[in-house]
Design an enzyme around this catalytic site. Sequence first.
Site, PDB file in Angstrom:
ATOM      1  N   HIS A  49     -15.351 -14.509   7.565  1.00 22.33           N
ATOM      2  CA  HIS A  49     -14.535 -13.609   7.690  1.00 22.33           C
ATOM      3  C   HIS A  49     -14.810 -12.581   9.110  1.00 22.33           C
ATOM      4  O   HIS A  49     -16.130 -12.715   9.352  1.00 22.33           O
ATOM      5  CB  HIS A  49     -14.194 -12.681   6.540  1.00 22.33           C
ATOM      6  N   HIS A  98     -18.501 -14.398  10.255  1.00 26.21           N
ATOM      7  CA  HIS A  98     -19.663 -14.340   9.636  1.00 26.21           C
ATOM      8  C   HIS A  98     -19.507 -14.755   7.901  1.00 26.21           C
ATOM      9  O   HIS A  98     -18.399 -14.440   7.443  1.00 26.21           O
ATOM     10  CB  HIS A  98     -20.265 -13.352   9.988  1.00 26.21           C
ATOM     11  N   ARG A 141     -29.983 -10.936  -4.012  1.00 25.18           N
ATOM     12  CA  ARG A 141     -29.887 -10.428  -2.483  1.00 25.18           C
ATOM     13  C   ARG A 141     -29.209  -9.248  -2.435  1.00 25.18           C
ATOM     14  O   ARG A 141     -28.106  -9.139  -3.011  1.00 25.18           O
ATOM     15  CB  ARG A 141     -29.327 -11.660  -1.370  1.00 25.18           C
ATOM     16  N   ASP A 151     -14.787  -8.653  10.090  1.00 24.83           N
ATOM     17  CA  ASP A 151     -14.815  -7.299   9.488  1.00 24.83           C
ATOM     18  C   ASP A 151     -13.361  -6.880  10.301  1.00 24.83           C
ATOM     19  O   ASP A 151     -13.142  -6.503  11.468  1.00 24.83           O
ATOM     20  CB  ASP A 151     -15.866  -6.507   9.910  1.00 24.83           C
TER      21      ASP A 151
END
Length: 443
Positions: free
Chosen positions: A312, A368, A378, A314
């Site tokens: 996607h 990204h 994470r 942002d």
Amino acid sequence: MRPWLFFHLTSQTNTPTALSLFFFNNSLFLSLSQLHLLSPFKYSQNHSYRYPSLLGLSIFTLHAMAIDCVSNIASMTHHPKDEKKDEQKKLVFDASVLKFESQIPKEFIWPDDEKPSANAPELQVPLIDLGGFLSGDPVATMEASRFISEACQQHGFFLVVNHGVDAKLLADAHKYMDNFFLLPLRQKQRAQRKLGEHCGYASSFTGRFSTKLPWKETLSFRYSAENNSSKMVEDYLVNKMGNELRQLGRVYQDYCEAMSKLSLGIMELLAISLGVGRAHFREFFDKNDSIMRLNYYPPCQKPDLTLGTGPHCDPTSLTILHQDRVGGLQVFVDNEWHSISPNFEAFVVNIGDTFMALSNGRYKSCLHQAVVNSHKPRKSLAFFLCPEGDKVVTPPAELVSQNSPRVYPDFTWPMLLEFTQKHYRADMNTLQEFSNWVQQRNS
């Protein structure tokens, strides 16, 4: 037909509740009146049996027992055609359970052409030292703006160090993320994000989508730089989760204020790099109405099948990301996925769709994603800078000319936010699809 077992119960309000179990043709049936759950039989005989083990139980406890009984019986008589519908309906992303599963639910399995890229090469992103800029050094400021310009024309990602954010605040922000995400699912769901809204707790996107679900949990909340909003984050988390999370709210209130200050400095550098007035974008975002998001990616026993966050761009203006020491961020550059290794001393900064529109397309919002692993959770802290709701997103005059005509229509951030929350799942084409949507609405 006489019931095999019959309870005639009376609540404190004298409302009768009857629970009957029947055997008929070697099948077990249940009749439960007043609760309106299942009443397949009408019966005339009132055979009532008292059992000492049931005496003293409240009507609500017995109701719960009855409901559990109904559920068990329903599962025995469940029709195969309903299985797919019920499975989708009941799908819940409980990290404490799913992180051990060797067979992950199919809703989390991504198509072959979108599965994570193994051994992605490292992306060479500039490491920009903000120390000189923050101290007012004009030479260091110009050098930093040049590095930013090169990165934003190529892929829109860069790292900043000597950023002025207190190291203890960073450590606390990561510590309190653990405190929240390690809570039982039921407690986290007190802040459950509602459909169509962008704030609250989300265990994946199980309530919104049925395929290509991300392997993650998030907690998102608003931050406003308005003078009267100094406790907005704290108040929101206390209202949702209770007073025991007040300190968590204070930490993230302080963190958001630090991110807002840092982002306004970066906006000065972006303005210089684009050749517009240094204060232009800083003033545009001075009273920003932004979004803070805590990301938690639990271990996955099949990390090659799923993604923590899908590909996607942002939709927001600027993202300031702080990763923990577990890698997972990937950026798509030159038709290939590249990784950005964690650097606990640095923030990862990237351009979003809204700033791409503000720059009239000169600076790019880059595709990204986040990958997961099988052994370690994470975490990342993402601050999404957004303008005030009434600010019109339009490029400055210096960036529009006969040779550089307008690329995107005017819009406000709430319009784009509504589009991504109610009409479109953010991906690499969000801004173009949104532009088409705006033009259709205007016409």
